[in-house]
Design a protein around this motif. Structure first.
Motif, PDB file in Angstrom:
ATOM      1  N   GLN A 146       0.822  -1.203   0.000  1.00 51.35           N
ATOM      2  CA  GLN A 146       0.000   0.000   0.000  1.00 51.35           C
ATOM      3  C   GLN A 146       0.861   1.260   0.000  1.00 51.35           C
ATOM      4  OE1 GLN A 146      -2.290   0.744   3.612  1.00 51.35           O
ATOM      5  NE2 GLN A 146      -4.075   1.257   2.370  1.00 51.35           N
ATOM      6  N   GLU A 147       1.863   1.293   0.860  1.00 48.46           N
ATOM      7  CA  GLU A 147       2.734   2.465   0.957  1.00 48.46           C
ATOM      8  C   GLU A 147       3.553   2.649  -0.317  1.00 48.46           C
ATOM      9  OE1 GLU A 147       4.364   5.876   2.475  1.00 48.46           O
ATOM     10  OE2 GLU A 147       2.780   4.671   3.408  1.00 48.46           O
ATOM     11  N   ALA A 148       4.115   1.550  -0.832  1.00 51.53           N
ATOM     12  CA  ALA A 148       4.942   1.639  -2.040  1.00 51.53           C
ATOM     13  C   ALA A 148       4.120   2.113  -3.234  1.00 51.53           C
ATOM     14  CB  ALA A 148       5.577   0.285  -2.330  1.00 51.53           C
ATOM     15  N   LEU A 149       2.915   1.581  -3.401  1.00 48.46           N
ATOM     16  CA  LEU A 149       2.077   1.977  -4.527  1.00 48.46           C
ATOM     17  C   LEU A 149       1.560   3.403  -4.360  1.00 48.46           C
ATOM     18  CD1 LEU A 149       0.169  -1.387  -5.004  1.00 48.46           C
ATOM     19  CD2 LEU A 149       1.761  -0.347  -6.625  1.00 48.46           C
ATOM     20  N   THR A 150       1.276   3.805  -3.122  1.00 48.00           N
ATOM     21  CA  THR A 150       0.878   5.192  -2.877  1.00 48.00           C
ATOM     22  C   THR A 150       2.003   6.151  -3.259  1.00 48.00           C
ATOM     23  OG1 THR A 150      -0.628   4.566  -1.077  1.00 48.00           O
ATOM     24  CG2 THR A 150       0.141   6.852  -1.117  1.00 48.00           C
ATOM     25  N   ASN A 151       3.235   5.796  -2.898  1.00 47.72           N
ATOM     26  CA  ASN A 151       4.387   6.624  -3.267  1.00 47.72           C
ATOM     27  C   ASN A 151       4.528   6.727  -4.784  1.00 47.72           C
ATOM     28  OD1 ASN A 151       5.049   7.121  -0.607  1.00 47.72           O
ATOM     29  ND2 ASN A 151       6.592   5.497  -0.494  1.00 47.72           N
ATOM     30  N   ILE A 152       4.300   5.619  -5.473  1.00 50.38           N
ATOM     31  CA  ILE A 152       4.381   5.639  -6.937  1.00 50.38           C
ATOM     32  C   ILE A 152       3.336   6.602  -7.492  1.00 50.38           C
ATOM     33  CG2 ILE A 152       3.953   4.278  -9.017  1.00 50.38           C
ATOM     34  CD1 ILE A 152       5.159   1.870  -7.540  1.00 50.38           C
ATOM     35  N   GLY A 153       2.118   6.505  -6.982  1.00 50.80           N
ATOM     36  CA  GLY A 153       1.058   7.377  -7.468  1.00 50.80           C
ATOM     37  C   GLY A 153       1.328   8.848  -7.223  1.00 50.80           C
ATOM     38  N   LYS A 154       1.962   9.160  -6.092  1.00 48.00           N
ATOM     39  CA  LYS A 154       2.213  10.553  -5.737  1.00 48.00           C
ATOM     40  C   LYS A 154       3.442  11.136  -6.433  1.00 48.00           C
ATOM     41  CE  LYS A 154       0.175  10.595  -1.085  1.00 48.00           C
ATOM     42  NZ  LYS A 154       0.482  10.744   0.365  1.00 48.00           N
ATOM     43  N   HIS A 155       4.491  10.331  -6.608  1.00 46.65           N
ATOM     44  CA  HIS A 155       5.782  10.901  -6.986  1.00 46.65           C
ATOM     45  C   HIS A 155       6.389  10.383  -8.290  1.00 46.65           C
ATOM     46  CE1 HIS A 155       5.758  12.483  -2.906  1.00 46.65           C
ATOM     47  NE2 HIS A 155       5.706  11.261  -2.416  1.00 46.65           N
ATOM     48  N   ALA A 156       6.089   9.145  -8.701  1.00 48.83           N
ATOM     49  CA  ALA A 156       6.926   8.482  -9.710  1.00 48.83           C
ATOM     50  C   ALA A 156       6.635   8.896 -11.148  1.00 48.83           C
ATOM     51  CB  ALA A 156       6.784   6.963  -9.577  1.00 48.83           C
ATOM     52  N   GLN A 157       5.368   9.163 -11.483  1.00 51.93           N
ATOM     53  CA  GLN A 157       4.973   9.435 -12.866  1.00 51.93           C
ATOM     54  C   GLN A 157       5.470   8.325 -13.799  1.00 51.93           C
ATOM     55  OE1 GLN A 157       6.278  13.397 -13.930  1.00 51.93           O
ATOM     56  NE2 GLN A 157       5.153  14.347 -12.249  1.00 51.93           N
ATOM     57  N   PRO A 158       5.106   7.081 -13.530  1.00 55.04           N
ATOM     58  CA  PRO A 158       5.621   5.958 -14.326  1.00 55.04           C
ATOM     59  C   PRO A 158       4.789   5.715 -15.582  1.00 55.04           C
ATOM     60  CG  PRO A 158       4.229   5.105 -12.597  1.00 55.04           C
ATOM     61  CD  PRO A 158       4.235   6.621 -12.437  1.00 55.04           C
ATOM     62  N   SER A 159       5.338   4.906 -16.491  1.00 54.44           N
ATOM     63  CA  SER A 159       4.571   4.452 -17.659  1.00 54.44           C
ATOM     64  C   SER A 159       4.164   2.991 -17.493  1.00 54.44           C
ATOM     65  CB  SER A 159       5.396   4.615 -18.941  1.00 54.44           C
ATOM     66  OG  SER A 159       6.564   3.817 -18.887  1.00 54.44           O
ATOM     67  N   ARG A 160       4.711   2.317 -16.491  1.00 54.41           N
ATOM     68  CA  ARG A 160       4.298   0.949 -16.181  1.00 54.41           C
ATOM     69  C   ARG A 160       4.673   0.628 -14.741  1.00 54.41           C
ATOM     70  NH1 ARG A 160       8.077  -2.684 -15.374  1.00 54.41           N
ATOM     71  NH2 ARG A 160      10.227  -2.217 -16.008  1.00 54.41           N
ATOM     72  N   ILE A 161       3.991  -0.377 -14.172  1.00 53.83           N
ATOM     73  CA  ILE A 161       4.261  -0.841 -12.811  1.00 53.83           C
ATOM     74  C   ILE A 161       4.284  -2.364 -12.828  1.00 53.83           C
ATOM     75  CG2 ILE A 161       3.355  -0.986 -10.445  1.00 53.83           C
ATOM     76  CD1 ILE A 161       2.061   1.746 -10.898  1.00 53.83           C
ATOM     77  N   SER A 162       5.161  -2.934 -12.033  1.00 56.18           N
ATOM     78  CA  SER A 162       5.242  -4.390 -11.899  1.00 56.18           C
ATOM     79  C   SER A 162       5.148  -4.756 -10.420  1.00 56.18           C
ATOM     80  CB  SER A 162       6.556  -4.915 -12.489  1.00 56.18           C
ATOM     81  OG  SER A 162       6.727  -6.291 -12.174  1.00 56.18           O
TER      82      SER A 162
END
Length: 230
Positions: A146-162
């Motif tokens: 939950q924390e890792a995915l929340t951080n991705i949503g807030k900060h990472a601006q990714p084009s894919r997630i695994s």
């Protein structure tokens, strides 16, 4: 002999202190989770039910009223949005799926929801999470995801997630990877990365450990390792 006894006493006291700190940390987390569960139930059962009733009344009034249609439509829309936010807050505090469907379904839901919000593909291989785990370990892995995915949503601006999980020897590894902005792992972490410390502490309480690989503009990979027999 006296000096040896004194040194041994000091070592024992140090071990006792660490054991006490671990017990206190475990109890603190347990209390926090109990509070989350109670608040989640209150949000979902009481406030959620009231919002649903208000929304139904507004929809009914809108359907039979011509002149106030526009205002009632906006009011109904706002209540619907508020109801959705209450549902999300209750789900994040204590996901029903974790108790009802298990860890795998809960983590899959987290990843699916984030990727849907970001409009990006999500690769998942979480079959290993179907294996039975102690309740404390399962909750810890869920909170890390939950924390890792929340951080991705807030900060990472990714084009894919695994998001993957694998068992090797007597340990479970949960891996969450993105190809986003990353950050300088050598720099002192600011307020935006305080969650990493919380993840590390939670994992330590179940005998696990956190590893983070990242670099600026080269994505981030979070590894959460826990023992299967703890």
């Amino acid at each position: 002999m006296g000096r040896e006894r004194l040194m041994w006493a000091g070592m024992t006291t140090g071990k006792d202190d660490r054991a006490l700190r671990r017990r206190l940390a475990r109890r603190l987390i347990a209390v926090q989770e109990e509070q989350r569960l109670r608040l989640s139930r209150e949000l979902h059962d009481d406030l959620g039910q009231m919002l649903a009733s208000v929304a139904l009344e507004l929809h009914n009034v809108r359907a039979g009223t011509e002149g106030m249609d526009g205002r009632l439509e906006r009011a109904a829309m706002l209540v619907d949005r508020l109801s959705a936010k209450v549902h999300d807050a209750a789900w994040n505090l204590r996901p029903a799926d974790l108790d009802r469907l298990g860890l795998r379904a809960s983590v899959e839901d987290l990843a699916t929801m984030l990727c849907s919000q970001l409009g990006i593909p999500c690769e998942m291989d979480l079959e290993a999470l179907s294996n039975p785990l102690p309740a404390e370990t399962a909750l810890t892995l869920y909170r890390v995801a939950q924390e890792a995915l929340t951080n991705i949503g807030k900060h990472a601006q990714p084009s894919r997630i695994s998001v993957t999980a694998h068992i090797q020897d007597d340990r479970m590894r949960l891996t969450i990877e993105d190809d986003g902005r990353g950050f300088d792992g050598r720099a002192e972490l600011g307020p935006g990365h305080l969650g990493l410390a919380g993840m590390r502490e939670r994992l330590a309480l179940v005998g696990g450990e956190l590893t983070v690989e990242t670099a600026t503009m080269k994505g981030t990979t979070v590894y959460a390792d826990v023992p299967l027999a703890h």
